[in-house]
Design a protein around this motif. Structure first.
Motif, PDB file in Angstrom:
ATOM      1  N   MET A 168      52.027  23.804  65.379  1.00 55.09           N
ATOM      2  CA  MET A 168      53.609  24.557  66.117  1.00 55.09           C
ATOM      3  C   MET A 168      54.228  23.157  65.790  1.00 55.09           C
ATOM      4  O   MET A 168      54.074  22.362  65.857  1.00 55.09           O
ATOM      5  CB  MET A 168      54.098  24.941  66.687  1.00 55.09           C
ATOM      6  N   GLN A 169      55.660  23.580  65.061  1.00 52.02           N
ATOM      7  CA  GLN A 169      57.478  22.642  64.965  1.00 52.02           C
ATOM      8  C   GLN A 169      57.563  22.073  66.218  1.00 52.02           C
ATOM      9  O   GLN A 169      57.481  22.912  67.342  1.00 52.02           O
ATOM     10  CB  GLN A 169      57.702  22.578  64.005  1.00 52.02           C
ATOM     11  N   ARG A 170      57.074  21.013  66.841  1.00 51.69           N
ATOM     12  CA  ARG A 170      57.648  19.846  67.953  1.00 51.69           C
ATOM     13  C   ARG A 170      59.237  20.182  68.319  1.00 51.69           C
ATOM     14  O   ARG A 170      59.775  19.779  66.783  1.00 51.69           O
ATOM     15  CB  ARG A 170      56.459  18.826  68.805  1.00 51.69           C
ATOM     16  N   ASN A 171      60.011  20.037  69.094  1.00 50.09           N
ATOM     17  CA  ASN A 171      61.197  20.267  68.863  1.00 50.09           C
ATOM     18  C   ASN A 171      61.765  20.345  67.827  1.00 50.09           C
ATOM     19  O   ASN A 171      62.534  19.199  67.168  1.00 50.09           O
ATOM     20  CB  ASN A 171      61.249  17.893  68.977  1.00 50.09           C
ATOM     21  N   PRO A 172      62.327  21.334  67.294  1.00 49.11           N
ATOM     22  CA  PRO A 172      62.297  22.223  66.010  1.00 49.11           C
ATOM     23  C   PRO A 172      63.779  22.119  65.805  1.00 49.11           C
ATOM     24  O   PRO A 172      64.904  21.982  67.136  1.00 49.11           O
ATOM     25  CB  PRO A 172      62.376  23.991  65.886  1.00 49.11           C
ATOM     26  N   VAL A 173      64.597  21.622  65.114  1.00 46.71           N
ATOM     27  CA  VAL A 173      65.743  22.011  64.802  1.00 46.71           C
ATOM     28  C   VAL A 173      65.753  22.924  64.975  1.00 46.71           C
ATOM     29  O   VAL A 173      65.722  24.082  64.859  1.00 46.71           O
ATOM     30  CB  VAL A 173      66.186  22.076  62.951  1.00 46.71           C
ATOM     31  N   HIS A 174      67.386  23.207  65.866  1.00 46.45           N
ATOM     32  CA  HIS A 174      68.283  23.952  66.341  1.00 46.45           C
ATOM     33  C   HIS A 174      70.058  24.147  66.067  1.00 46.45           C
ATOM     34  O   HIS A 174      70.273  23.274  65.657  1.00 46.45           O
ATOM     35  CB  HIS A 174      67.981  24.677  67.883  1.00 46.45           C
ATOM     36  N   CYS A 175      70.515  25.082  66.645  1.00 49.77           N
ATOM     37  CA  CYS A 175      71.612  24.926  66.412  1.00 49.77           C
ATOM     38  C   CYS A 175      72.355  25.914  67.709  1.00 49.77           C
ATOM     39  O   CYS A 175      71.785  26.478  68.158  1.00 49.77           O
ATOM     40  CB  CYS A 175      72.375  25.931  64.819  1.00 49.77           C
ATOM     41  N   THR A 176      74.065  26.360  67.822  1.00 52.90           N
ATOM     42  CA  THR A 176      74.416  27.214  68.727  1.00 52.90           C
ATOM     43  C   THR A 176      74.794  28.031  67.690  1.00 52.90           C
ATOM     44  O   THR A 176      75.396  28.210  66.597  1.00 52.90           O
ATOM     45  CB  THR A 176      75.309  26.518  69.150  1.00 52.90           C
ATOM     46  N   PRO A 177      75.217  28.644  68.852  1.00 56.58           N
ATOM     47  CA  PRO A 177      76.216  30.069  68.480  1.00 56.58           C
ATOM     48  C   PRO A 177      77.744  29.620  67.711  1.00 56.58           C
ATOM     49  O   PRO A 177      78.106  30.445  67.084  1.00 56.58           O
ATOM     50  CB  PRO A 177      76.771  31.128  69.690  1.00 56.58           C
ATOM     51  N   LEU A 178      78.171  29.060  68.412  1.00 53.74           N
ATOM     52  CA  LEU A 178      79.560  28.272  67.599  1.00 53.74           C
ATOM     53  C   LEU A 178      79.324  27.499  65.938  1.00 53.74           C
ATOM     54  O   LEU A 178      80.625  26.903  65.516  1.00 53.74           O
ATOM     55  CB  LEU A 178      80.528  27.215  68.259  1.00 53.74           C
ATOM     56  N   THR A 179      77.890  27.103  66.031  1.00 45.98           N
ATOM     57  CA  THR A 179      77.766  26.438  64.375  1.00 45.98           C
ATOM     58  C   THR A 179      78.235  27.559  62.931  1.00 45.98           C
ATOM     59  O   THR A 179      78.159  28.648  63.312  1.00 45.98           O
ATOM     60  CB  THR A 179      76.144  26.256  64.084  1.00 45.98           C
ATOM     61  N   SER A 180      78.928  26.630  62.399  1.00 44.48           N
ATOM     62  CA  SER A 180      79.977  27.508  61.049  1.00 44.48           C
ATOM     63  C   SER A 180      78.583  27.285  60.335  1.00 44.48           C
ATOM     64  O   SER A 180      77.762  27.225  60.134  1.00 44.48           O
ATOM     65  CB  SER A 180      81.152  26.493  60.912  1.00 44.48           C
ATOM     66  N   LEU A 181      78.942  28.413  59.413  1.00 46.46           N
ATOM     67  CA  LEU A 181      77.984  29.076  58.375  1.00 46.46           C
ATOM     68  C   LEU A 181      77.539  27.863  57.608  1.00 46.46           C
ATOM     69  O   LEU A 181      77.024  27.602  57.107  1.00 46.46           O
ATOM     70  CB  LEU A 181      78.587  30.503  57.324  1.00 46.46           C
ATOM     71  N   ASP A 182      78.161  26.997  57.370  1.00 50.14           N
ATOM     72  CA  ASP A 182      78.281  25.697  56.110  1.00 50.14           C
ATOM     73  C   ASP A 182      77.911  24.889  57.107  1.00 50.14           C
ATOM     74  O   ASP A 182      76.525  24.451  56.762  1.00 50.14           O
ATOM     75  CB  ASP A 182      80.496  24.976  55.518  1.00 50.14           C
ATOM     76  N   GLU A 183      77.785  24.727  58.485  1.00 49.17           N
ATOM     77  CA  GLU A 183      77.067  23.416  58.973  1.00 49.17           C
ATOM     78  C   GLU A 183      75.780  23.397  58.827  1.00 49.17           C
ATOM     79  O   GLU A 183      74.591  22.962  58.591  1.00 49.17           O
ATOM     80  CB  GLU A 183      78.181  23.563  60.339  1.00 49.17           C
ATOM     81  N   LEU A 184      76.093  25.035  59.494  1.00 46.50           N
ATOM     82  CA  LEU A 184      73.592  25.862  59.098  1.00 46.50           C
ATOM     83  C   LEU A 184      72.920  25.524  57.674  1.00 46.50           C
ATOM     84  O   LEU A 184      72.483  24.943  57.663  1.00 46.50           O
ATOM     85  CB  LEU A 184      74.486  27.049  59.552  1.00 46.50           C
ATOM     86  N   ARG A 185      73.938  25.822  56.956  1.00 42.40           N
ATOM     87  CA  ARG A 185      73.163  25.870  55.767  1.00 42.40           C
ATOM     88  C   ARG A 185      72.726  23.879  55.604  1.00 42.40           C
ATOM     89  O   ARG A 185      71.828  24.217  54.974  1.00 42.40           O
ATOM     90  CB  ARG A 185      74.271  26.351  54.350  1.00 42.40           C
ATOM     91  N   ARG A 186      74.277  23.658  55.904  1.00 37.50           N
ATOM     92  CA  ARG A 186      73.660  21.834  54.975  1.00 37.50           C
ATOM     93  C   ARG A 186      72.779  21.473  56.802  1.00 37.50           C
ATOM     94  O   ARG A 186      71.343  20.548  55.825  1.00 37.50           O
ATOM     95  CB  ARG A 186      75.109  21.491  56.398  1.00 37.50           C
ATOM     96  N   LEU A 187      72.540  22.440  57.426  1.00 37.24           N
ATOM     97  CA  LEU A 187      71.443  21.469  58.169  1.00 37.24           C
ATOM     98  C   LEU A 187      70.261  22.108  58.155  1.00 37.24           C
ATOM     99  O   LEU A 187      69.277  21.656  58.041  1.00 37.24           O
ATOM    100  CB  LEU A 187      71.700  21.636  59.723  1.00 37.24           C
ATOM    101  N   MET A 188      69.883  23.314  57.467  1.00 33.81           N
ATOM    102  CA  MET A 188      68.501  24.456  57.060  1.00 33.81           C
ATOM    103  C   MET A 188      68.174  23.062  55.977  1.00 33.81           C
ATOM    104  O   MET A 188      67.082  22.568  54.920  1.00 33.81           O
ATOM    105  CB  MET A 188      68.704  24.983  56.728  1.00 33.81           C
ATOM    106  N   LEU A 189      69.634  22.540  55.057  1.00 34.08           N
ATOM    107  CA  LEU A 189      68.341  21.847  54.289  1.00 34.08           C
ATOM    108  C   LEU A 189      68.558  21.012  54.042  1.00 34.08           C
ATOM    109  O   LEU A 189      66.968  20.352  53.616  1.00 34.08           O
ATOM    110  CB  LEU A 189      69.783  22.197  52.627  1.00 34.08           C
ATOM    111  N   ASP A 190      69.246  20.299  55.061  1.00 35.32           N
ATOM    112  CA  ASP A 190      69.481  18.622  55.174  1.00 35.32           C
ATOM    113  C   ASP A 190      67.155  18.347  55.608  1.00 35.32           C
ATOM    114  O   ASP A 190      66.421  17.447  55.797  1.00 35.32           O
ATOM    115  CB  ASP A 190      69.884  18.121  55.744  1.00 35.32           C
ATOM    116  N   SER A 191      67.247  20.055  56.938  1.00 30.07           N
ATOM    117  CA  SER A 191      65.468  19.250  57.747  1.00 30.07           C
ATOM    118  C   SER A 191      64.893  20.079  56.700  1.00 30.07           C
ATOM    119  O   SER A 191      63.880  20.087  57.193  1.00 30.07           O
ATOM    120  CB  SER A 191      66.225  20.027  58.837  1.00 30.07           C
ATOM    121  N   ARG A 192      64.773  20.830  55.448  1.00 29.59           N
ATOM    122  CA  ARG A 192      63.926  21.558  54.832  1.00 29.59           C
ATOM    123  C   ARG A 192      63.516  22.391  55.845  1.00 29.59           C
ATOM    124  O   ARG A 192      62.142  23.031  56.188  1.00 29.59           O
ATOM    125  CB  ARG A 192      63.296  20.310  54.241  1.00 29.59           C
TER     126      ARG A 192
END
Length: 157
Positions: free
Chosen positions: A73-97
């Motif tokens: 498994m991936q340990r310590n996975p990247v996560h977000c909060t319910p208040l994370t904006s869609l733009d922040e989420l897209r950037r987070l997903m792309l940056d962390s692959r």
């Protein structure tokens, strides 16, 4: 748009396993439920993520029948909060692959957002904006000069 909006539309289905779960059983769970990830929980806390990427890598290795989820498994996975904006989420997903991101509020797991969920939200948001812009253009008020010119033309005819 925020992550909470995506979760509200997506629903609350969530699939979890423990680190001790045999990998083959976890892969069967993923296949039966048509999901690309499982959240790994241990003692009620997020321990990691298992995605099809880890499953395939483990199956290509040696002794997959003896492998446990906790081994790959991936340990310590990247996560977000319910208040994370869609733009922040897209950037987070792309940056962390990352294709699957758990949504956490403090230590509580609220759901998982997939890259597919993000793409769907973006399309829906763009469709809404397009409809609003078309409605705005359709209802565009004519300026006074144009109105006067149109009235002048109609009186001449």
């Amino acid at each position: 748009m925020q992550v909470s909006d995506i979760l509200r539309v997506k629903g609350s289905a969530l699939f979890t396993v423990s680190p001790d779960t045999p990998l083959l059983l976890a892969a069967q769970t993923m296949a039966q439920n048509d999901v690309g990830s499982l959240v790994v929980m241990q003692s009620g806390m997020l321990a990691g993520m298992l995605t099809f990427r880890e499953v395939i890598a483990a199956l290509a290795g040696t002794a997959p029948a003896q492998t446990r989820v906790g081994d790959v498994m991936q340990r310590n996975p990247v996560h977000c909060t319910p208040l994370t904006s869609l733009d922040e989420l897209r950037r987070l997903m792309l940056d962390s692959r990352t294709r699957y991101i758990p949504v956490m509020e403090d230590t509580t797991l609220l759901g998982v957002i997939s890259f597919h969920d993000v793409a769907r939200a973006v399309v829906q948001e763009q469709d809404f904006e397009n409809r609003m812009l078309k409605a705005y253009i359709r209802d565009w008020p004519q300026d006074d000069a144009q109105t006067a010119a149109n009235q002048s033309l109609s009186h001449r005819i």
